[in-house]
Write a protein that holds these residues in place. Sequence first.
Motif, PDB file in Angstrom:
ATOM      1  N   ALA A   1       0.826  -1.137   0.016  1.00  0.00           N
ATOM      2  CA  ALA A   1      -0.085  -0.146  -0.044  1.00  0.00           C
ATOM      3  C   ALA A   1       0.786   1.119   0.006  1.00  0.00           C
ATOM      4  N   ASP A   2       1.762   1.351   0.867  1.00  0.00           N
ATOM      5  CA  ASP A   2       2.940   2.366   0.904  1.00  0.00           C
ATOM      6  C   ASP A   2       3.656   2.701  -0.522  1.00  0.00           C
ATOM      7  N   ILE A   3       3.934   1.621  -1.166  1.00  0.00           N
ATOM      8  CA  ILE A   3       4.612   1.581  -2.606  1.00  0.00           C
ATOM      9  C   ILE A   3       3.478   2.273  -3.282  1.00  0.00           C
ATOM     10  N   LEU A   4       2.304   1.706  -3.356  1.00  0.00           N
ATOM     11  CA  LEU A   4       1.183   2.194  -4.706  1.00  0.00           C
ATOM     12  C   LEU A   4       1.081   4.039  -4.407  1.00  0.00           C
ATOM     13  N   ALA A   5       1.017   4.235  -2.953  1.00  0.00           N
ATOM     14  CA  ALA A   5       0.760   5.415  -2.598  1.00  0.00           C
ATOM     15  C   ALA A   5       1.851   6.490  -2.921  1.00  0.00           C
ATOM     16  N   SER A   6       3.155   6.023  -2.753  1.00  0.00           N
ATOM     17  CA  SER A   6       4.321   6.866  -2.980  1.00  0.00           C
ATOM     18  C   SER A   6       4.649   6.897  -4.460  1.00  0.00           C
ATOM     19  N   THR A   7       4.383   5.968  -5.175  1.00  0.00           N
ATOM     20  CA  THR A   7       4.630   5.782  -6.559  1.00  0.00           C
ATOM     21  C   THR A   7       3.401   6.538  -7.421  1.00  0.00           C
ATOM     22  N   GLY A   8       2.324   6.407  -6.816  1.00  0.00           N
ATOM     23  CA  GLY A   8       1.281   7.011  -7.540  1.00  0.00           C
ATOM     24  C   GLY A   8       0.347   5.921  -8.419  1.00  0.00           C
ATOM     25  N   LEU A   9       0.920   4.636  -8.371  1.00  0.00           N
ATOM     26  CA  LEU A   9       0.177   3.548  -9.221  1.00  0.00           C
ATOM     27  C   LEU A   9      -0.933   3.197  -8.617  1.00  0.00           C
TER      28      LEU A   9
ATOM     29  N   ALA B   1      -2.882 -12.246   3.910  1.00  0.00           N
ATOM     30  CA  ALA B   1      -2.121 -11.446   3.090  1.00  0.00           C
ATOM     31  C   ALA B   1      -2.806 -11.021   1.967  1.00  0.00           C
ATOM     32  N   LEU B   2      -3.267 -12.151   1.259  1.00  0.00           N
ATOM     33  CA  LEU B   2      -3.803 -12.074  -0.062  1.00  0.00           C
ATOM     34  C   LEU B   2      -5.339 -11.216   0.119  1.00  0.00           C
ATOM     35  N   HIS B   3      -5.810 -11.508   0.823  1.00  0.00           N
ATOM     36  CA  HIS B   3      -7.438 -10.939   1.268  1.00  0.00           C
ATOM     37  C   HIS B   3      -6.651  -9.350   1.571  1.00  0.00           C
ATOM     38  N   HIS B   4      -6.021  -9.134   2.326  1.00  0.00           N
ATOM     39  CA  HIS B   4      -5.740  -7.630   2.558  1.00  0.00           C
ATOM     40  C   HIS B   4      -5.266  -7.071   1.158  1.00  0.00           C
ATOM     41  N   LEU B   5      -4.448  -7.502   0.288  1.00  0.00           N
ATOM     42  CA  LEU B   5      -3.955  -7.119  -0.900  1.00  0.00           C
ATOM     43  C   LEU B   5      -5.096  -6.689  -1.847  1.00  0.00           C
ATOM     44  N   ARG B   6      -5.963  -7.863  -1.787  1.00  0.00           N
ATOM     45  CA  ARG B   6      -7.149  -7.722  -2.660  1.00  0.00           C
ATOM     46  C   ARG B   6      -8.213  -6.636  -2.324  1.00  0.00           C
ATOM     47  N   SER B   7      -8.215  -6.436  -0.897  1.00  0.00           N
ATOM     48  CA  SER B   7      -9.104  -5.385  -0.587  1.00  0.00           C
ATOM     49  C   SER B   7      -8.653  -3.687  -0.914  1.00  0.00           C
ATOM     50  N   LEU B   8      -7.259  -3.881  -1.234  1.00  0.00           N
ATOM     51  CA  LEU B   8      -6.606  -2.542  -1.652  1.00  0.00           C
ATOM     52  C   LEU B   8      -6.912  -2.391  -3.137  1.00  0.00           C
TER      53      LEU B   8
END
Length: 280
Positions: A136-144, A167-174
């Motif tokens: 989530a941090d990487i997505l936020a900071s790269t803007g992807l 972890a997969l459920h959490h990723l998917r919720s993002l």
Amino acid sequence: HAAKETGEPYRHWSPALDERAGEHARIGAELQAALHAGHFRVVYQPIVAMPDARVTAVEALVRWEHPERGTVSPAQFVPVAERNGLIVELGAWIMRTACEQLVRWQAELGPDAPERVSVNVSARQLARPEFPGMVADILASTGLPASCLTVEVTETAVFGGGQAVTALHHLRSLGVRIALDDFGTGHSSLGLLHTVPVDVLKVDKSFVDRITEAGRHAVIASALIQVSQGLGLTAVAEGVETAEQAQALYALGYRLLQGYYFGKPAAEPEFTRRSSASPA
Ligand code: C2E
Ligand code: MG
Ligand code: MG
Ligand code: MG
């Protein structure tokens, strides 16, 4: 001792294993140094959509540019990095690099850029409770946008359930997509498809290799596209090396293909549409 009674040497005394353990320790130390020296590189392999072979996505694949040994394959060092835990730090670097690269391509190429990047993630990474937050941090900071990222995990990595599935459920919720890599080669069970949150099935190269022989491999590849369609999953066929294989997969219903026939992993892959028609 049982081993002695059967006349077998103790496994941990075997000179071959000793050498291997020594080699692993040495490579482990080298990997750490290589990460800080900037000797890793990420290359990208096209995933194309048929019938026009447009590059809709790329898979990020890590390479080690060793000063003496040249380019080292991940098959040789990823298992070592998984064992000594360095995969956590290396994997974070790969994830950030891949997300930054897609953001750059999308800015430069607009609609010609791939829509998504797929990043391989190992069991050891998924087991870390902070992993989804890091993504989530990487997505936020790269803007992807999260919808532009697919995480590839093997059946084996998620087979035991537990933390990996959480972890997969959490990723998917993002909004991140989940792909099951090398599908059909691990602890394969169709039951996984309803216990694990999954969006994409990557049908292993071993089925594609013999797809044109009309034997069991073709039967399984055919069954897997049916299952994918029935469950509303996306299927990707991996390791497509010939036009004949691409044609056979297309006839079975596969629309997303990946393999040397369409493009090898490269730092800057070719994204311009290649026509399947012969030149005018
Ligand atoms: P994978 O994720 O299943 O990646 C596909 C592998 O098949 C890649 O090998 C790719 O270069 C190769 N490939 C693709 N098309 C063809 C084809 O038409 N013919 C043949 N013969 N091979 C093809 P690569 O890059 O050597 O990676 C091997 C494995 O190492 C990957 O398998 C993945 O399990 C692991 N790996 C690679 N990069 C990473 C990474 O960044 N993180 C982690 N955790 N694992 C990685
Ligand atoms: Mg993969
Ligand atoms: Mg694969
Ligand atoms: Mg593989």
